[in-house]
Design an enzyme around this catalytic site. Structure first.
Site, PDB file in Angstrom:
ATOM      1  CB  ILE A 486    -137.455 -28.255 -28.662  1.00 53.87           C
ATOM      2  CG1 ILE A 486    -136.352 -29.224 -28.228  1.00 53.87           C
ATOM      3  CG2 ILE A 486    -136.913 -27.172 -29.581  1.00 53.87           C
ATOM      4  CD1 ILE A 486    -135.695 -29.951 -29.388  1.00 53.87           C
ATOM      5  N   GLY A 487    -138.639 -28.922 -25.422  1.00 54.21           N
ATOM      6  CA  GLY A 487    -139.389 -29.934 -24.682  1.00 54.21           C
ATOM      7  C   GLY A 487    -139.023 -29.924 -23.211  1.00 54.21           C
ATOM      8  CE  LYS A 488    -140.045 -25.652 -19.638  1.00 50.89           C
ATOM      9  NZ  LYS A 488    -140.730 -24.669 -18.741  1.00 50.89           N
ATOM     10  N   GLY A 489    -139.617 -32.438 -19.471  1.00 48.20           N
ATOM     11  CA  GLY A 489    -140.059 -33.719 -18.942  1.00 48.20           C
ATOM     12  C   GLY A 489    -139.513 -33.964 -17.561  1.00 48.20           C
ATOM     13  CG  PHE A 491    -133.603 -36.901 -17.700  1.00 43.20           C
ATOM     14  CD1 PHE A 491    -132.970 -37.859 -16.930  1.00 43.20           C
ATOM     15  CD2 PHE A 491    -132.824 -36.045 -18.466  1.00 43.20           C
ATOM     16  CE1 PHE A 491    -131.591 -37.972 -16.919  1.00 43.20           C
ATOM     17  CE2 PHE A 491    -131.440 -36.144 -18.467  1.00 43.20           C
ATOM     18  CZ  PHE A 491    -130.826 -37.117 -17.696  1.00 43.20           C
ATOM     19  N   GLY A 492    -135.710 -33.671 -17.370  1.00 41.21           N
ATOM     20  CA  GLY A 492    -135.200 -32.316 -17.500  1.00 41.21           C
ATOM     21  C   GLY A 492    -135.680 -31.677 -18.796  1.00 41.21           C
ATOM     22  CB  VAL A 494    -135.447 -31.627 -24.902  1.00 39.55           C
ATOM     23  CG1 VAL A 494    -134.729 -32.058 -26.188  1.00 39.55           C
ATOM     24  CG2 VAL A 494    -135.754 -32.840 -24.029  1.00 39.55           C
ATOM     25  CE  LYS A 508    -132.929 -37.731 -22.240  1.00 45.28           C
ATOM     26  NZ  LYS A 508    -133.709 -38.990 -22.227  1.00 45.28           N
ATOM     27  CG  ASP A 604    -141.553 -45.651 -20.970  1.00 44.85           C
ATOM     28  OD1 ASP A 604    -142.776 -45.833 -20.829  1.00 44.85           O
ATOM     29  OD2 ASP A 604    -141.008 -44.561 -20.751  1.00 44.85           O
TER      30      ASP A 604
END
Length: 826
Positions: A486-489, A491-492, A494, A508, A604
């Protein structure tokens, strides 16, 4: 015809080069081999088999062996040296200077499971390296990691350290002296500042780009480098076009030689794609690069005017991360057409891990309103390694006297430790600055003597009650099924998942074994295991088995605030709902600042880190960059971290972090909520003054034009009084001087007031606000004003816990959790 012409032109450009430098013939090592391998180039290189090398090279033979690879026809990669223990190659360096160090790896079934570190000259070159994770190219192609290292005359060693029960390997090594003054020791960071001491660090080559041209292979490069095409990095490919390739001789001069960049790089370029049918041709051409987050980079940009028709007819601008305009006048810098030149810079990346390089027209250009770029190089400036290398020359002596000296040393340390501890009990500890959240303490109830095996990452003294077995996380995510992503970033990834007890979660997962993000991982666990608030994300658990870094949160049905501001597939948030979300986030931040011992600065704040549950209740998330501070301090000196566009300008200038830095970031969020415009726009059609939302919003407010940039979908919903109060609050948050900004308590009070003005017909004079009439009769729902702490107390608030594992109330509220369901999560 062009294929035949290019080698001839390359040959003549080398002959005409003024460089006195001659590419050396050592050291080129064919690891694991007793034969030499000749690699074609200009000139060719002979890689000497390490088993038959001369006395100027040695390597650790103990614990090493050779493996062969029949999966490639390239002789250089048919053998590899395997190390089962910490080992090294040692070179006799006869001349000090900047050296190019290249490590060659080739994937095969024999080495695919290797996990190891590589270090040299006090620098950690590769951390938790695996060929499978590190290689992004064709499995039939080698992976070559390049570094530039300052080496003094004498011994130079490259150390290979297997991790856990794994092993290390290497196929080939290059260590050779670069041309004199190849890398400067000082380069500008801004128009008025320079960064010195570059050569005291190692540099790792991240990108080497041939802009406007094809791939340049080592055979056609004077230092056997590889330059890749730029097309995949263009933000908007329609805005750029390839220049007509140059076919004449280049006019190398001064410190610019073909060793800085070869002929094929300077003979091609990208330029603005001027279109007469466009209403405006005042756009920028932008290249976007993913780099390490919060890191310092050496950037070199290459130019050669093969675009202009006459000398001096083009002047343009260069932008680095959108904030460093540099006027480029090729005539002033190079003199004539077809003359290469380059510029060096030092740039810091932010939390987004993105670096942008742009070119655009200048109003000063006498004739052609265009811009061009020939090449880009980006190198990460690396810090020193903490790895201590064993001194093998003293090994025998240690075996003889080790037990005696060891016993004396233990006794001495024990006595010294006793004295220090006793002294610390009598003398209060003083600190001059706020310190980051420590991962060494903080109320964990488990024993400090836990046996940390190779299956666990180095995360000391975290809350064992929150640890979730890796097998359970695999079950929850169906072994990290891509369908549940459901997500990428940075850090890695999700993933959505379901625990065995039926609880929906978001998982995550950091890059396994990478080690990147470890401080953020530890900090988030330390903070979230100790705080509880209705408007702060809460942690379900974590996993640090098998070199994993995994955080587990409850699934948030509505995603992030950013989703609802920009995703057209989601219903538009009405103004009242946006106000309530801002109030919820302000409550969470105010609690961080004032409701916890010593206070916490988030560092942040942005819409991505404000999460919404099924009822659109806001929760502040992502505490990986947060800082903890004692109550009696006013600031913390720290390296700049955060997200560009939300960074406090005072923090950026002074590197002194305060609670008011969060207030500034929140002010940008308020404008974003009002206008549904990103903090930094990437629209190349926008005028320069509209790119930064904070600057543009303040300018519009000062001119009485704020209503012209409000999100059209909610413009008719906002009452004038509510808008006035909301805009005033945002403006106060965005003051350049932190001392002029309000506290989060005052921001919360003003937002509550803006909501009341939206809901009711309460009348107040324009000059009345929270600073002039704190005792007004206006009643806030579920909120009590506490003058002593300026703290909003809600029935869902819980204090900071000294030891979460022993607090019954914490365990009973385990159902109150949230997660990071974001596409650009860290």
């Amino acid at each position: 015809m062009e294929k035949l012409l290019l080698p001839l032109l390359l040959f003549f450009s080398i002959l005409l080069s003024p460089a006195a430098y001659t590419p050396p013939d050592h050291f080129f090592i064919n690891c694991g081999s007793d034969t030499n391998a000749i690699v074609s180039g200009n000139p060719n290189r002979t890689f000497i088999g390490d088993s038959v090398s001369s006395g100027s090279l040695s390597f650790s033979k103990e614990g090493s062996y050779v493996t062969t690879n029949n999966q490639t026809s390239e002789v250089l990669y048919q053998t590899a040296r395997i190390f089962k223990q910490q080992s090294s190659y040692e070179f006799d360096i006869d001349a000090g200077g900047t050296y190019l160090v290249r490590l060659h790896f080739f994937n095969s079934t024999n080495v695919s499971t290797a996990v190891f570190d590589v270090s040299a000259a006090r620098f950690s070159l590769l951390k938790n390296f695996t060929i499978l994770r590190s290689s992004t190219n064709d499995s039939n192609s080698p992976l070559i990691d390049e570094f530039l290292v300052s080496i003094t005359q004498g011994k130079f060693s490259i150390h290979f350290t297997p991790l856990g029960s794994s092993f290390a390997f290497i196929n080939a090594i290059e260590v050779f002296l670069a041309p004199e003054n190849f890398i400067p020791d000082t380069a500008p960071t801004s128009p008025s500042n320079n960064h010195g001491g570059i050569l005291s660090h190692a540099l790792q080559t991240i990108y080497r780009i041939n802009v406007g041209g094809a791939k340049v292979t080592p055979e056609n490069d004077t230092l056997w480098r590889t330059w890749i095409p730029d097309d995949g990095f263009l933000y908007n490919p329609k805005m750029a076009k390839n220049s007509t390739p140059f076919s004449g001789s280049l006019k190398y001069q001064g410190n610019v030689t073909d060793f800085i960049a070869p002929y094929p790089v300077y003979r091609t370029a990208k330029e603005m794609n001027i279109d007469s049918s466009r209403l405006s041709n005042t756009f920028n051409v932008t290249w976007c690069f993913n780099v390490s987050k919060n890191s310092r980079h050496f950037v070199r940009v290459h130019f050669c005017n093969i675009v202009g028709k006459t000398d001096g007819n083009i002047i343009f601008k260069l932008y680095l991360n959108g904030i460093y305009p540099r006027k480029i006048n090729p005539y002033d810098m190079a003199g004539t057409l077809d003359t290469p030149f380059f510029l060096d810079f030092v740039l810091d990346s932010d939390e987004s891990g993105a670096m942008n390089i742009s070119i655009g027209p200048s109003e000063d250009s006498p004739e052609q309103k265009t811009a061009f770029l020939n090449g880009v190089e980006i190198m990460e400036i690396m810090g020193e390694s903490s790895v201590i290398k064993p001194d093998k020359s003293k090994k025998t002596v240690f075996l003889v006297v080790g037990p005696v000296v060891g016993g004396l040393l233990v006794c001495t340390l024990a006595v010294g430790l006793f004295i220090v501890l006793k002294k610390r009990k009598r003398t209060p500890v003083e600190t001059s600055v706020w310190s980051p959240l420590s991962v060494q303490g903080g109320g964990s109830s488990h024993s400090k003597g836990i046996d940390r095996t190779i299956n666990f990452s180095p995360v000391p003294n975290l809350n064992l009650a929150l640890r979730i077995p890796f097998a359970e996380i695999q079950f929850a995510t169906n072994n990290f099924d891509e369908k549940l992503l459901i997500g990428k970033g940075g850090f890695g990834n999700v993933y959505r998942g379901n625990l065995k007890n039926g609880l929906k979660v978001a998982v995550k997962r950091g890059q396994p074994g990478s080690g990147q993000g470890l401080p953020e991982f530890q900090t988030e666990i330390m903070i979230l295991s100790k705080i509880r608030h209705r408007h702060l994300v809460s942690l379900i658990g974590y996993c640090d088995e098998r070199f994993e870094m995994i955080l587990v949160y409850e699934f948030m049905e509505k995603g992030t605030l950013r989703d609802h501001l920009y995703n057209r597939n989601l219903p538009c948030l009405p103004w009242k709902q946006r106000l309530q979300i801002c109030i919820g986030a302000a409550r969470g931040l105010h609690y961080l600042h004032k409701g916890s011992t010593g206070g916490i600065i988030h560092r942040d704040i942005k819409p991505t880190n404000i999460l919404l549950d099924e009822n659109l209740i806001a929760k502040v998330a992502d505490f990986g960059l947060s800082k903890l501070a004692p109550m009696d301090q006013t600031y913390v000196s720290t390296g700049i971290k955060g997200t560009f566009g939300y960074l406090d300008p005072e923090y950026f200038k002074t590197q002194q972090l305060t609670e008011k830095s969060d207030v500034y970031s929140f002010g940008v969020v308020l404008l974003e909520v009002l206008c549904a415009r990103p903090a930094i726009s990437r629209d190349p059609q926008l005028p320069r003054e509209q790119v930064n939302l904070a600057e543009w919003g303040l300018l519009c407010h000062q001119k009485g034009l704020l209503d012209t940039i409000i999100d059209p979908s909610i413009k008719s919903q906002i009452s004038p009084n509510s808008l006035r109060k909301f805009a005033e609050t945002a403006e106060k948050c965005l003051q350049e001087d932190g001392a002029d900004r309000p506290s989060m308590g005052d921001v919360l009070w003003d937002l509550e007031y803006a909501l009341q003005l939206q809901q009711t017909a309460v009348h107040r004079e324009p000059h009345e606000d929270s600073t002039t009439d704190a005792n007004s009769g206006l009643q806030m729902i579920h909120v009590q004003r506490l003058p002593s702490l300026s703290l909003q107390v809600e029935k869902d608030d819980m204090p900071i816990l000294g030891d979460s594992t022993t607090d019954e109330s914490l365990l009973s509220t385990s159902e109150v959790f949230s997660q990071l369901r974001i596409n650009d999560a860290r």
